[in-house]
Design a protein around this motif. Structure first.
Motif, PDB file in Angstrom:
ATOM      1  N   VAL A   1      11.999  21.906 -31.816  1.00  0.00           N
ATOM      2  CA  VAL A   1      13.030  20.964 -32.218  1.00  0.00           C
ATOM      3  C   VAL A   1      12.897  19.719 -31.346  1.00  0.00           C
ATOM      4  N   PHE A   2      13.041  18.550 -31.955  1.00  0.00           N
ATOM      5  CA  PHE A   2      12.871  17.277 -31.257  1.00  0.00           C
ATOM      6  C   PHE A   2      14.215  16.549 -31.197  1.00  0.00           C
ATOM      7  N   PHE A   3      14.445  15.894 -30.049  1.00  0.00           N
ATOM      8  CA  PHE A   3      15.736  15.245 -29.821  1.00  0.00           C
ATOM      9  C   PHE A   3      15.532  13.821 -29.318  1.00  0.00           C
ATOM     10  N   ASN A   4      16.475  12.963 -29.681  1.00  0.00           N
ATOM     11  CA  ASN A   4      16.557  11.597 -29.192  1.00  0.00           C
ATOM     12  C   ASN A   4      17.869  11.480 -28.417  1.00  0.00           C
ATOM     13  N   TYR A   5      17.786  11.185 -27.117  1.00  0.00           N
ATOM     14  CA  TYR A   5      19.011  11.083 -26.323  1.00  0.00           C
ATOM     15  C   TYR A   5      18.810  10.126 -25.157  1.00  0.00           C
ATOM     16  N   ASN A   6      19.937   9.789 -24.500  1.00  0.00           N
ATOM     17  CA  ASN A   6      19.937   8.857 -23.369  1.00  0.00           C
ATOM     18  C   ASN A   6      20.306   9.607 -22.099  1.00  0.00           C
ATOM     19  N   PRO A   7      19.327   9.938 -21.242  1.00  0.00           N
ATOM     20  CA  PRO A   7      19.623  10.715 -20.025  1.00  0.00           C
ATOM     21  C   PRO A   7      20.606   9.995 -19.113  1.00  0.00           C
ATOM     22  N   LYS A   8      21.448  10.782 -18.438  1.00  0.00           N
ATOM     23  CA  LYS A   8      22.459  10.198 -17.556  1.00  0.00           C
ATOM     24  C   LYS A   8      21.846   9.706 -16.250  1.00  0.00           C
ATOM     25  N   SER A   9      20.868  10.414 -15.745  1.00  0.00           N
ATOM     26  CA  SER A   9      20.268  10.035 -14.463  1.00  0.00           C
ATOM     27  C   SER A   9      19.272   8.901 -14.653  1.00  0.00           C
ATOM     28  N   GLY A  10      19.087   8.113 -13.602  1.00  0.00           N
ATOM     29  CA  GLY A  10      18.092   7.055 -13.634  1.00  0.00           C
ATOM     30  C   GLY A  10      18.524   5.859 -14.449  1.00  0.00           C
ATOM     31  N   ASP A  11      17.560   5.012 -14.791  1.00  0.00           N
ATOM     32  CA  ASP A  11      17.828   3.806 -15.562  1.00  0.00           C
ATOM     33  C   ASP A  11      18.205   4.168 -16.995  1.00  0.00           C
ATOM     34  N   THR A  12      18.931   3.254 -17.644  1.00  0.00           N
ATOM     35  CA  THR A  12      19.306   3.468 -19.035  1.00  0.00           C
ATOM     36  C   THR A  12      18.050   3.438 -19.900  1.00  0.00           C
TER      37      THR A  12
END
Length: 362
Positions: free
Chosen positions: A94-105
């Motif tokens: 399964v493949f996901f598109n998301y914005n990780p909380k850690s690090g740069d946006t």
């Protein structure tokens, strides 16, 4: 009890316009995407903006947490897209598109393995495929889908703010403002490969992952056969639906819909860009949500029609496919429609972002 009465009243009032929306699942929290498991009309995965991936079971009317992505969720960030590998039944990918909380946006595209035991799902073994820096917190797009040839397509917005201040829409040096196309199956040592027939392979200074460009914020696209149908959110005047083809330039920020964008080139050459198949103005809606082509099921009047909606007004339209003529309003739902999905029988579903309800189109 008040909630059930309210839903029933909506159901009755909407039926007067022909189509109805049947509520099937509640207690979702800002759903952003959904996908049914292969050969299933009752089990689906639902992404929520807050990062929680859940399993929906339409038979038992239950919602069960699977995995909590640690995401940034301000503005338009969050857990935004899901796609099942074409051979999901064999490999569980399964493949996901998301914005990780850690690090740069940034946007992250990852592959996980979904396993099931005694009806319980477990998501594991993340493999990060691609990350894209995001200069702002909006226009993240988020759609993922596999094309008929088995490659993964990724929708990216222009990076955000207003008026595309960094010019990403017309800049093929960046992965923003595009539909990307990558091969996730042909390399053990690299996250992905670029298909050799991508249109800009070998063009100096251009990102070879780009399949098409000139997009502002493609919020939901779908494949119907070999056709790629992309809904692109406008800014000041128009929303649009495009048939996206290899190497196509869809105009942003030179064009918005079918007109020259006043903050781009007010007297632009319209013939230099691919024209949208459908547009609508601010008298009809503010933010388009791309949908699905209805090809089979219980609603013969919708066969071979593309269903789509507006996130703000809740209006649902359909247009004949593939000509996109005979565009008509099907329902004025007043919902915040965030995504559409289809089960293996061809029935179409949608989610209300505001109240967290999954509906079937009836």
């Amino acid at each position: 009890m008040k909630r059930l009465i309210w839903v029933a009243l909506m159901f009755i009032s909407w039926g007067s316009q022909g189509l109805t929306l049947t509520p099937l699942l509640e207690n979702l929290e800002k759903p952003t995407d959904l996908v049914f498991l292969p050969q299933s009309s009752h089990t689906l995965l639902i992404a929520q903006k807050n990062g929680l991936l859940v399993k929906g079971d339409l038979a038992s009317k239950t919602v069960t947490p699977i995995y909590d992505f640690d995401v940034r969720s301000s503005s338009e960030l969050g857990l935004l897209g899901i796609a099942l590998h074409p051979k999901f039944a064999d490999n569980g990918f399964v493949f996901f598109n998301y914005n990780p909380k850690s690090g740069d946006t940034r946007t992250r595209i990852s592959r996980f393995t979904l396993s099931e035991k005694d009806g319980q799902f477990r998501l594991m073994d993340e493999k990060v495929l691609l990350e894209i820096a995001q200069p702002y917190r909006n226009h993240n797009a988020g759609q993922l889908a596999f094309g008929p040839e088995g490659y993964l397509y990724i929708g990216t917005g222009d990076g955000g703010s207003r008026n595309d201040p960094k010019g990403h829409g017309q800049d093929k040096h960046t992965l923003l403002g595009n539909i990307l196309r990558i091969d996730v199956d042909s390399s053990a040592n690299q996250p992905y490969l670029v298909p050799s027939d991508n249109p800009f392979v070998g063009e100096e200074g251009t990102r070879p992952e780009i399949w098409a460009y000139g997009l502002r914020n493609p919020w939901r696209f779908t494949f119907q056969g070999t056709y790629l149908i992309v809904a692109d959110v406008g800014q000041n005047e128009f929303e649009e639906v495009n048939l996206v083809t290899k190497g196509g330039n869809y105009g942003w920020k030179i064009m918005e819909g079918h007109v020259c964008f006043k903050h781009g080139e007010p007297n632009c050459n319209k013939t230099a860009y691919q024209a949208p198949m459908v547009t609508y103005g601010r008298d009809q809606g503010v933010s388009i949500t791309g949908g699905k082509v209805y090809t089979s099921g219980r609603l013969p009047k919708l066969i071979n029609r593309y269903l789509y909606a507006d996130f703000i007004t809740g209006k649902i339209w359909s247009a004949s496919f593939p000509s996109f003529t005979d565009n008509r309003l099907e329902l004025d739902s007043k919902l915040n429609i965030s995504t559409f999905g289809k089960d293996h029988k061809g029935e179409v579903y949608l989610t209300d972002f505001g109240d967290g309800v999954l509906y079937r189109v009836d």
